[in-house]
Design an enzyme around this catalytic site. Sequence first.
Site, PDB file in Angstrom:
ATOM      1  N   ALA A  51       0.635  -6.868   5.202  1.00 44.69           N
ATOM      2  CA  ALA A  51      -0.006  -7.513   4.046  1.00 44.69           C
ATOM      3  C   ALA A  51       0.204  -9.024   4.099  1.00 44.69           C
ATOM      4  O   ALA A  51      -0.696  -9.804   3.774  1.00 44.69           O
ATOM      5  CB  ALA A  51       0.556  -6.940   2.744  1.00 44.69           C
ATOM      6  N   GLY A 105       9.879  -0.471   4.390  1.00 45.41           N
ATOM      7  CA  GLY A 105       9.788   0.577   3.376  1.00 45.41           C
ATOM      8  C   GLY A 105       8.620   1.520   3.560  1.00 45.41           C
ATOM      9  O   GLY A 105       8.466   2.477   2.805  1.00 45.41           O
ATOM     10  N   GLY A 106       7.750   1.254   4.548  1.00 43.28           N
ATOM     11  CA  GLY A 106       6.567   2.099   4.720  1.00 43.28           C
ATOM     12  C   GLY A 106       5.427   1.696   3.805  1.00 43.28           C
ATOM     13  O   GLY A 106       4.518   2.466   3.532  1.00 43.28           O
ATOM     14  N   MET A 107       5.470   0.435   3.329  1.00 39.40           N
ATOM     15  CA  MET A 107       4.423  -0.053   2.421  1.00 39.40           C
ATOM     16  C   MET A 107       3.627  -1.214   3.017  1.00 39.40           C
ATOM     17  O   MET A 107       2.938  -1.934   2.304  1.00 39.40           O
ATOM     18  CB  MET A 107       5.038  -0.454   1.081  1.00 39.40           C
ATOM     19  CG  MET A 107       5.623   0.731   0.325  1.00 39.40           C
ATOM     20  SD  MET A 107       6.176   0.248  -1.313  1.00 39.40           S
ATOM     21  CE  MET A 107       4.625  -0.154  -2.103  1.00 39.40           C
ATOM     22  N   ASP A 112      -2.211  -1.768  10.715  1.00 39.66           N
ATOM     23  CA  ASP A 112      -2.434  -1.758   9.262  1.00 39.66           C
ATOM     24  C   ASP A 112      -3.063  -3.049   8.744  1.00 39.66           C
ATOM     25  O   ASP A 112      -3.452  -3.125   7.573  1.00 39.66           O
ATOM     26  CB  ASP A 112      -1.098  -1.568   8.510  1.00 39.66           C
ATOM     27  CG  ASP A 112      -0.643  -0.116   8.510  1.00 39.66           C
ATOM     28  OD1 ASP A 112      -1.467   0.762   8.814  1.00 39.66           O
ATOM     29  OD2 ASP A 112       0.540   0.119   8.204  1.00 39.66           O
ATOM     30  N   LYS A 147       0.848  -1.207   0.000  1.00 32.88           N
ATOM     31  CA  LYS A 147       0.000   0.000   0.000  1.00 32.88           C
ATOM     32  C   LYS A 147       0.874   1.243   0.000  1.00 32.88           C
ATOM     33  O   LYS A 147       2.038   1.216   0.420  1.00 32.88           O
ATOM     34  CB  LYS A 147      -0.959   0.033   1.195  1.00 32.88           C
ATOM     35  CG  LYS A 147      -0.292   0.117   2.589  1.00 32.88           C
ATOM     36  CD  LYS A 147       0.078   1.526   3.045  1.00 32.88           C
ATOM     37  CE  LYS A 147       0.875   1.514   4.329  1.00 32.88           C
ATOM     38  NZ  LYS A 147       1.659   2.676   4.637  1.00 32.88           N
ATOM     39  N   GLY A 188       4.395  -4.113   4.186  1.00 35.28           N
ATOM     40  CA  GLY A 188       4.681  -5.453   3.660  1.00 35.28           C
ATOM     41  C   GLY A 188       4.358  -6.547   4.664  1.00 35.28           C
ATOM     42  O   GLY A 188       3.690  -7.536   4.334  1.00 35.28           O
ATOM     43  N   GLY A 189       4.820  -6.393   5.893  1.00 35.44           N
ATOM     44  CA  GLY A 189       4.558  -7.404   6.922  1.00 35.44           C
ATOM     45  C   GLY A 189       3.066  -7.528   7.200  1.00 35.44           C
ATOM     46  O   GLY A 189       2.526  -8.634   7.305  1.00 35.44           O
ATOM     47  N   PRO A 206       9.248  -3.765  -0.628  1.00 33.78           N
ATOM     48  CA  PRO A 206      10.464  -3.428   0.138  1.00 33.78           C
ATOM     49  C   PRO A 206      10.254  -3.634   1.641  1.00 33.78           C
ATOM     50  O   PRO A 206       9.198  -3.296   2.171  1.00 33.78           O
ATOM     51  CB  PRO A 206      10.673  -1.943  -0.175  1.00 33.78           C
ATOM     52  CG  PRO A 206       9.900  -1.669  -1.424  1.00 33.78           C
ATOM     53  CD  PRO A 206       8.782  -2.652  -1.465  1.00 33.78           C
ATOM     54  N   VAL A 207      11.249  -4.232   2.298  1.00 38.07           N
ATOM     55  CA  VAL A 207      11.167  -4.469   3.747  1.00 38.07           C
ATOM     56  C   VAL A 207      11.501  -3.165   4.472  1.00 38.07           C
ATOM     57  O   VAL A 207      12.426  -2.451   4.092  1.00 38.07           O
ATOM     58  CB  VAL A 207      12.140  -5.602   4.163  1.00 38.07           C
ATOM     59  CG1 VAL A 207      12.145  -5.799   5.678  1.00 38.07           C
ATOM     60  CG2 VAL A 207      11.756  -6.903   3.467  1.00 38.07           C
TER      61      VAL A 207
END
Length: 306
Positions: A110, A103-105, A142, A11, A107-108, A100-101
């Site tokens: 998700a 990365g502010g997206m 999140d 995201k 990932g974990g 990206p780990v």
Amino acid sequence: MQQITVPAYGKINLTLDITGKREDGYHELVTLMQQVELHDDVRIRLSPKKRISVLSDHESVPRDAANIAYRAAQELLCFAGLDLTGLNYGIDIFIAKRIPVEGGMAGGSANAAAVLKGLNRLLNLNLSTEELMRIGLRLGADVPYCIFGGTAVARGIGEILTRVPSPPTMWMVLVKPDFGVSTALVYKNFSFHERLCRPDLDLVLNGIERGEIVDIYRGMGNVLESVTLRLYPVLQDIKRRLADWGAEAVLMSGSGPTVCAFTRSPELAKDLCATAQRNFPASYRVVTTNTISVGEEGNISARAEY
Ligand code: ATP
């Protein structure tokens, strides 16, 4: 069914504003969350060994209970009243990492959402989206959004979600420098005096409604950007260069450090990506992606209990 592979989409935050701080230390947010096509693949397999195992093709992803995907499996079994010792199988999770780990997206988060959704199907638990979101919130703020997906305004600590229409497909080049950023550190360094780059959520939502991409660009903003840019000044340089190379808008995602450079067309995004790959160090992650939408739930509002 013995195995399932679930895409775990990353995201970005098209807007991120902090509106208060709760007594328990959590910050109150208003943020427009947008899923992107860039995703990890989470493969979940029932195995004869009665234990949860997590593996990944990325060296920075934990392979034990520190992995949020591992804890997602634990929480789901606990919620469903299942105990591995009483079952005749275990759960193997494999994460093919592309987001990206650090990365502010998300990932974990998700990955955790993918495990909850995947195991729900694999074990025929028939839990509702709302139930999965409630379990997800125990794992991280999140996670409910990652289950909800698409385009949504998140309030509270991120758990009060309202579906909003998706923008027209937006193309972007993501640049993640060769370091990660701790979300906790960024929030610790945030002060309300430093709320620069405040977004205009109404302008963005209006822009989405009318298909006016320029209004979406004008309304975008992230109050955490000034904090992370102060901690890591190289991000300012990355932003400036992406704008010089033709990006129509440039914004950091979440607590960073991933920077998103937006363009209107896939061709422009491809050119910008090639320029960025040529000019940034090889250790930087530079990828093209685009926004995605989910329509199945329509305009619903969901609140996961905290
Ligand atoms: P957010 O945007 O939610 O703040 P992020 O995308 O910045 O998160 P993640 O990639 O989720 O950050 O990882 C944050 C930390 O969590 C990493 O340091 C990593 O060690 C740990 N971690 C635990 N589980 C995972 C996972 N499945 N994938 C990636 N990192 C994980």
